[in-house]
Design an enzyme around this catalytic site. Sequence first.
Site, PDB file in Angstrom:
ATOM      1  N   GLU A 166       4.461  -2.562  -0.482  1.00 46.24           N
ATOM      2  CA  GLU A 166       5.600  -2.359   0.414  1.00 46.24           C
ATOM      3  C   GLU A 166       5.585  -0.961   1.034  1.00 46.24           C
ATOM      4  OE1 GLU A 166       7.340  -4.643  -3.212  1.00 46.24           O
ATOM      5  OE2 GLU A 166       5.653  -3.309  -2.786  1.00 46.24           O
ATOM      6  N   CYS A 175      10.453   0.716  -4.112  1.00 42.84           N
ATOM      7  CA  CYS A 175      10.181  -0.024  -2.879  1.00 42.84           C
ATOM      8  C   CYS A 175      11.466  -0.519  -2.230  1.00 42.84           C
ATOM      9  CB  CYS A 175       9.226  -1.170  -3.155  1.00 42.84           C
ATOM     10  SG  CYS A 175       7.583  -0.589  -3.621  1.00 42.84           S
ATOM     11  N   HIS A 209       2.373   1.260  -3.581  1.00 41.58           N
ATOM     12  CA  HIS A 209       2.706  -0.157  -3.683  1.00 41.58           C
ATOM     13  C   HIS A 209       2.535  -0.785  -2.311  1.00 41.58           C
ATOM     14  CE1 HIS A 209       5.436   0.128  -7.510  1.00 41.58           C
ATOM     15  NE2 HIS A 209       4.316   0.823  -7.629  1.00 41.58           N
ATOM     16  N   CYS A 260      10.267  -3.360  -6.468  1.00 38.29           N
ATOM     17  CA  CYS A 260      10.785  -2.504  -7.541  1.00 38.29           C
ATOM     18  C   CYS A 260      11.853  -1.560  -6.975  1.00 38.29           C
ATOM     19  CB  CYS A 260       9.636  -1.705  -8.168  1.00 38.29           C
ATOM     20  SG  CYS A 260       8.981  -0.402  -7.098  1.00 38.29           S
TER      21      CYS A 260
END
Length: 156
Positions: free
Chosen positions: A60, A91, A58, A88
Amino acid sequence: MNQIQEVHEKYMKLALDEAKKAGQNGEVPIGAILVSEDEKILAAAYNSTISLSDPSAHAEILALREAGHKLKNYRLINTTIYVTMEPCLMCMGAIVHARLKRLVFGTYDNKWGAAGSLYNFAEDKRLNHKTDIVSGICEEECRSLIQEFFKEKRGL
């Protein structure tokens, strides 16, 4: 508009540029910019789960990794991460573990969000670090980008 708002919008627009790169690569268009206390960009990243065949890739996580390598420290104290969509669970957990000072995001994620919508890890007093959260920066642009991506993906 005050100076803090201007700074947030400046970096969110850079995160949006990263998100657009993700979308152009067929990835969910989420981008992240990680900034030091003195407003130097430490990392820029976008979702790359498909291209890297990595469920943890992801925006992040990739930004946290890049900044950690650059600073040679997993603790990213006094930094701010700008993300186009609410992080999420994974993250947000990493953001708290890395001891970020602040998370600034554009739009909420009502299905996976862990910074205020579904969960709020930053406010959980059982955790040993609290990350400040600012939401709604360039919200409409962030939301539109993700909505248009999924409309196109679904052929709507």
